[in-house]
Design an enzyme around this catalytic site. Structure first.
Site, PDB file in Angstrom:
ATOM      1  N   ASN A   9     -27.312 -51.194  66.494  1.00  0.00           N
ATOM      2  CA  ASN A   9     -26.946 -50.522  67.743  1.00  0.00           C
ATOM      3  C   ASN A   9     -27.909 -49.359  67.931  1.00  0.00           C
ATOM      4  O   ASN A   9     -27.750 -48.312  67.312  1.00  0.00           O
ATOM      5  CB  ASN A   9     -25.493 -50.025  67.642  1.00  0.00           C
ATOM      6  CG  ASN A   9     -25.081 -49.204  68.854  1.00  0.00           C
ATOM      7  OD1 ASN A   9     -25.777 -49.191  69.875  1.00  0.00           O
ATOM      8  ND2 ASN A   9     -23.960 -48.505  68.744  1.00  0.00           N
ATOM      9  N   LYS A  11     -28.274 -47.484  70.410  1.00  0.00           N
ATOM     10  CA  LYS A  11     -27.748 -46.412  71.274  1.00  0.00           C
ATOM     11  C   LYS A  11     -28.831 -46.025  72.297  1.00  0.00           C
ATOM     12  O   LYS A  11     -29.511 -46.907  72.808  1.00  0.00           O
ATOM     13  CB  LYS A  11     -27.283 -45.235  70.420  1.00  0.00           C
ATOM     14  CG  LYS A  11     -26.312 -45.691  69.323  1.00  0.00           C
ATOM     15  CD  LYS A  11     -25.623 -44.572  68.613  1.00  0.00           C
ATOM     16  CE  LYS A  11     -24.679 -45.169  67.568  1.00  0.00           C
ATOM     17  NZ  LYS A  11     -23.896 -44.164  66.869  1.00  0.00           N
ATOM     18  N   HIS A  96     -16.981 -48.805  72.117  1.00  0.00           N
ATOM     19  CA  HIS A  96     -17.644 -48.028  71.058  1.00  0.00           C
ATOM     20  C   HIS A  96     -17.092 -46.606  71.078  1.00  0.00           C
ATOM     21  O   HIS A  96     -16.754 -46.072  72.126  1.00  0.00           O
ATOM     22  CB  HIS A  96     -19.162 -48.021  71.280  1.00  0.00           C
ATOM     23  CG  HIS A  96     -19.874 -47.368  70.146  1.00  0.00           C
ATOM     24  ND1 HIS A  96     -20.039 -46.003  70.072  1.00  0.00           N
ATOM     25  CD2 HIS A  96     -20.412 -47.880  69.010  1.00  0.00           C
ATOM     26  CE1 HIS A  96     -20.659 -45.714  68.937  1.00  0.00           C
ATOM     27  NE2 HIS A  96     -20.900 -46.830  68.270  1.00  0.00           N
ATOM     28  N   GLU A  98     -18.389 -43.798  70.983  1.00  0.00           N
ATOM     29  CA  GLU A  98     -19.035 -42.850  71.914  1.00  0.00           C
ATOM     30  C   GLU A  98     -18.600 -43.121  73.356  1.00  0.00           C
ATOM     31  O   GLU A  98     -18.478 -42.192  74.157  1.00  0.00           O
ATOM     32  CB  GLU A  98     -20.557 -42.928  71.755  1.00  0.00           C
ATOM     33  CG  GLU A  98     -20.994 -42.221  70.470  1.00  0.00           C
ATOM     34  CD  GLU A  98     -22.107 -42.908  69.712  1.00  0.00           C
ATOM     35  OE1 GLU A  98     -22.896 -43.646  70.332  1.00  0.00           O
ATOM     36  OE2 GLU A  98     -22.178 -42.717  68.480  1.00  0.00           O
ATOM     37  N   GLU A 168     -15.073 -48.965  63.061  1.00  0.00           N
ATOM     38  CA  GLU A 168     -15.963 -47.818  62.919  1.00  0.00           C
ATOM     39  C   GLU A 168     -15.144 -46.537  62.945  1.00  0.00           C
ATOM     40  O   GLU A 168     -14.860 -46.003  64.017  1.00  0.00           O
ATOM     41  CB  GLU A 168     -16.971 -47.792  64.076  1.00  0.00           C
ATOM     42  CG  GLU A 168     -17.879 -48.990  64.115  1.00  0.00           C
ATOM     43  CD  GLU A 168     -19.184 -48.688  64.848  1.00  0.00           C
ATOM     44  OE1 GLU A 168     -20.234 -48.840  64.242  1.00  0.00           O
ATOM     45  OE2 GLU A 168     -19.120 -48.273  66.019  1.00  0.00           O
ATOM     46  N   SER A 213     -22.389 -44.624  59.456  1.00  0.00           N
ATOM     47  CA  SER A 213     -23.321 -44.089  58.448  1.00  0.00           C
ATOM     48  C   SER A 213     -23.763 -45.128  57.415  1.00  0.00           C
ATOM     49  O   SER A 213     -23.933 -44.814  56.243  1.00  0.00           O
ATOM     50  CB  SER A 213     -22.722 -42.849  57.767  1.00  0.00           C
ATOM     51  OG  SER A 213     -22.603 -41.787  58.698  1.00  0.00           O
TER      52      SER A 213
HETATM   53  P1  PGA Z   1     -24.240 -44.715  62.653  1.00  0.00           P
HETATM   54  O1  PGA Z   1     -23.619 -45.347  63.984  1.00  0.00           O
HETATM   55  O2  PGA Z   1     -24.717 -45.861  61.803  1.00  0.00           O
HETATM   56  O3  PGA Z   1     -25.371 -43.840  63.128  1.00  0.00           O
HETATM   57  O4  PGA Z   1     -23.169 -43.942  61.977  1.00  0.00           O
HETATM   58  C1  PGA Z   1     -22.862 -46.527  63.930  1.00  0.00           C
HETATM   59  C2  PGA Z   1     -22.383 -46.877  65.317  1.00  0.00           C
HETATM   60  O5  PGA Z   1     -22.020 -45.966  66.064  1.00  0.00           O
HETATM   61  O6  PGA Z   1     -22.377 -48.058  65.730  1.00  0.00           O
END
Ligand code: PGA
Length: 249
Positions: A9, A11, A96, A98, A168, A213
């Site tokens: 992802n 983003k 997601h 976010e 997540e 992470s």
């Molecule tokens: P991250 O994000 O690996 O930077 O923690 C994961 C995600 O939001 O899909």
């Protein structure tokens, strides 16, 4: 057991030019593998560059990070499922963290989006996860179950259509705090049981990915954890070197 799904992802990173360069390097160093599925969620603007680079590499799937739930209309700045399908997407991220926490996406909106994705013939990857506060209050399982039920509540063919789920935990996304393999397994078991209740036996093979992470060092243990069918990776997927290391985990 399913082949694990290793999903990147990006983003809001990697515009078309960077995406093209990324894919050239990635594809040169990542020959076709039959033991896992690679899935990219680039920014939608970079999809054409990624799709062109992929060519006939049908072992690698393409998805988008978000869609609108309407089929068309006066929704400035939005994209429909039909449009992203036309551009090569097969999978759509819905809910997601976010989207939920930065953009205020509601449970109802995740339901509308999953229904639109189903109508459009694509596969939703519904993301669920609790905040630190909810976890500390002992509500983690209740929260993810509510998000799961709500997200899939308007789909009409849940018993026959493919879906994916990503667990997540919000406290693990982009923070450097990863859930332990045991934490992930425990929550995935909860999600699996709920999915079987919703979709029937076929949910035994529905991919449930872990995200939060993930990096090259922790990916092998997480992807090997019981009930974990793959990884959804943000930060460590943006750079081609670290993504190659995670994708090969
Ligand atoms: P991250 O994000 O690996 O930077 O923690 C994961 C995600 O939001 O899909």
């Amino acid at each position: 057991m399913n082949r694990p799904v290793m999903a990147a992802n990006w983003k809001m990173n990697n515009g078309p030019t960077t995406a093209r360069e990324f894919m050239q390097t990635f594809l040169a160093q990542y020959p076709r593998q039959n033991d896992r599925t690679i899935l990219f969620f680039p920014p939608t603007l970079s999809m054409a560059a990624v799709a062109a680079a992929l060519g006939d590499r049908r072992d690698i799937l393409l998805g988008v990070q978000n869609v609108h739930w309407a089929d068309q209309g006066a929704f400035t700045g939005e994209l429909s499922v039909g449009m992203v399908r036309d551009a090569g997407a097969r999978v759509v991220l819905v809910g997601h963290s976010e989207r939920r926490h930065v953009f205020g996406e509601t449970l109802d909106q995740t339901a509308l989006k999953c229904a639109a994705v189903e109508r459009g013939g694509l596969t939703p990857m519904l993301c669920v996860g609790e905040t630190l506060e909810q976890r500390e209050a002992g509500r983690a399982a209740d929260v993810v179950i509510e998000q799961l039920r709500a997200g899939f509540s308007m789909m009409t063919q849940l018993a026959t259509k493919d879906v994916m789920v990503a667990y997540e935990p919000v406290w693990a996304i982009g923070t450097g705090h990863t859930a332990t393999a045991d934490d992930a397994s425990r929550m995935h078991r909860v999600l699996r049981a709920e999915l079987i209740a919703l979709c029937g036996d076929r949910a035994r093979t529905t991919p449930i990915l872990y995200g939060g992470s993930v990096n090259a060092a922790n990916a092998p243990e997480l992807v090997a954890a019981r009930e974990v069918d793959g990884l959804l990776v943000g930060g460590a997927s943006v750079d081609v070197g670290s993504w190659l290391a995670v994708a090969r985990a």
